[in-house]
Design a protein around this motif. Sequence first.
Motif, PDB file in Angstrom:
ATOM      1  N   ALA A 238      -0.762   6.658  -2.500  1.00  0.00           N
ATOM      2  CA  ALA A 238      -0.647   6.071  -1.159  1.00  0.00           C
ATOM      3  C   ALA A 238       0.815   5.855  -0.791  1.00  0.00           C
ATOM      4  CB  ALA A 238      -1.414   4.757  -1.086  1.00  0.00           C
ATOM      5  N   SER A 239       1.628   5.456  -1.751  1.00  0.00           N
ATOM      6  CA  SER A 239       3.060   5.259  -1.477  1.00  0.00           C
ATOM      7  C   SER A 239       3.731   6.573  -1.105  1.00  0.00           C
ATOM      8  CB  SER A 239       3.762   4.657  -2.694  1.00  0.00           C
ATOM      9  OG  SER A 239       3.227   3.404  -2.989  1.00  0.00           O
ATOM     10  N   LEU A 240       3.418   7.620  -1.821  1.00  0.00           N
ATOM     11  CA  LEU A 240       3.993   8.934  -1.491  1.00  0.00           C
ATOM     12  C   LEU A 240       3.550   9.406  -0.106  1.00  0.00           C
ATOM     13  CD1 LEU A 240       3.778  10.777  -4.922  1.00  0.00           C
ATOM     14  CD2 LEU A 240       5.817   9.911  -3.761  1.00  0.00           C
ATOM     15  N   LEU A 241       2.297   9.137   0.227  1.00  0.00           N
ATOM     16  CA  LEU A 241       1.823   9.505   1.565  1.00  0.00           C
ATOM     17  C   LEU A 241       2.555   8.718   2.650  1.00  0.00           C
ATOM     18  CD1 LEU A 241      -2.015   9.862   0.972  1.00  0.00           C
ATOM     19  CD2 LEU A 241      -0.393  11.688   1.525  1.00  0.00           C
ATOM     20  N   LEU A 242       2.825   7.449   2.384  1.00  0.00           N
ATOM     21  CA  LEU A 242       3.554   6.646   3.367  1.00  0.00           C
ATOM     22  C   LEU A 242       5.004   7.096   3.490  1.00  0.00           C
ATOM     23  CD1 LEU A 242       2.045   3.129   2.670  1.00  0.00           C
ATOM     24  CD2 LEU A 242       1.616   4.618   4.634  1.00  0.00           C
TER      25      LEU A 242
ATOM     26  N   LEU B 297      -3.933   4.484   3.939  1.00  0.00           N
ATOM     27  CA  LEU B 297      -4.599   3.183   3.962  1.00  0.00           C
ATOM     28  C   LEU B 297      -6.055   3.292   3.531  1.00  0.00           C
ATOM     29  CD1 LEU B 297      -3.062   1.649   7.205  1.00  0.00           C
ATOM     30  CD2 LEU B 297      -2.450   1.194   4.817  1.00  0.00           C
ATOM     31  N   ARG B 298      -6.720   4.365   3.949  1.00  0.00           N
ATOM     32  CA  ARG B 298      -8.109   4.563   3.554  1.00  0.00           C
ATOM     33  C   ARG B 298      -8.209   4.798   2.044  1.00  0.00           C
ATOM     34  NH1 ARG B 298     -13.342   3.676   5.426  1.00  0.00           N
ATOM     35  NH2 ARG B 298     -14.671   5.108   4.312  1.00  0.00           N
ATOM     36  N   SER B 299      -7.229   5.526   1.488  1.00  0.00           N
ATOM     37  CA  SER B 299      -7.268   5.775   0.044  1.00  0.00           C
ATOM     38  C   SER B 299      -7.115   4.482  -0.752  1.00  0.00           C
ATOM     39  CB  SER B 299      -6.197   6.786  -0.357  1.00  0.00           C
ATOM     40  OG  SER B 299      -4.921   6.214  -0.311  1.00  0.00           O
ATOM     41  N   LEU B 300      -6.403   3.509  -0.214  1.00  0.00           N
ATOM     42  CA  LEU B 300      -6.281   2.215  -0.896  1.00  0.00           C
ATOM     43  C   LEU B 300      -7.584   1.424  -0.855  1.00  0.00           C
ATOM     44  CD1 LEU B 300      -2.727   1.080   0.198  1.00  0.00           C
ATOM     45  CD2 LEU B 300      -3.470   1.779  -2.085  1.00  0.00           C
TER      46      LEU B 300
END
Length: 188
Positions: A49-53, A90-93
């Motif tokens: 999720a961090s990499l996606l952000l 966010l959905r992955s989290l």
Amino acid sequence: MPLSFLTAEGGQDESADAGAAAPYHASGHGAEARWWRPYRPGPWRVAIASLLLVLASYLLFAGVIVAAAGSLSGAGVSVGVAVLVIAGALRSLRMGVWLSRRGLRQVGLVRTTTLPWGRVGAIRTAQQPVKWLALPRTVQGQALVLHGADGAEPRTLLTDHNADFLGRPEAFDLAADAVEGWAARRRG
């Protein structure tokens, strides 16, 4: 706003008594509708999720540069893709198994399935081939498997090789015990 993923390891709040796995003891308005995850998001899930952000921030910056260059349609596409990436992160989290007094909810990337406790048969931990980080490759591992009360095909809820539990076998055991305990209390 209570952040259920910040509870103690295994999903138990320090203030809860030893026999209860639920962090909420409230019986007031809305207590039945509270969903909580009996484990913290794993380091792999948070890292993805961090990499996606980070990717989304680059896309937003690119949108600003493209807009400054005079192409509003290109900037709109860049910002639109960034918004989709942020929504996916966010959905992955939120992905995983969530519990409530009303039932069990399995949240996926694009689909959420909610089962009331009456439709939940047995929940057991089993040794079986499991997907490694949701990729096509399978390895031998443990899975928390739900057997429906209606005799439907068993559904895998959690594995020890998914993004929440890879490299954390004790966290998988605690989460599996919490889900199994909730199912036993709600059926019994």
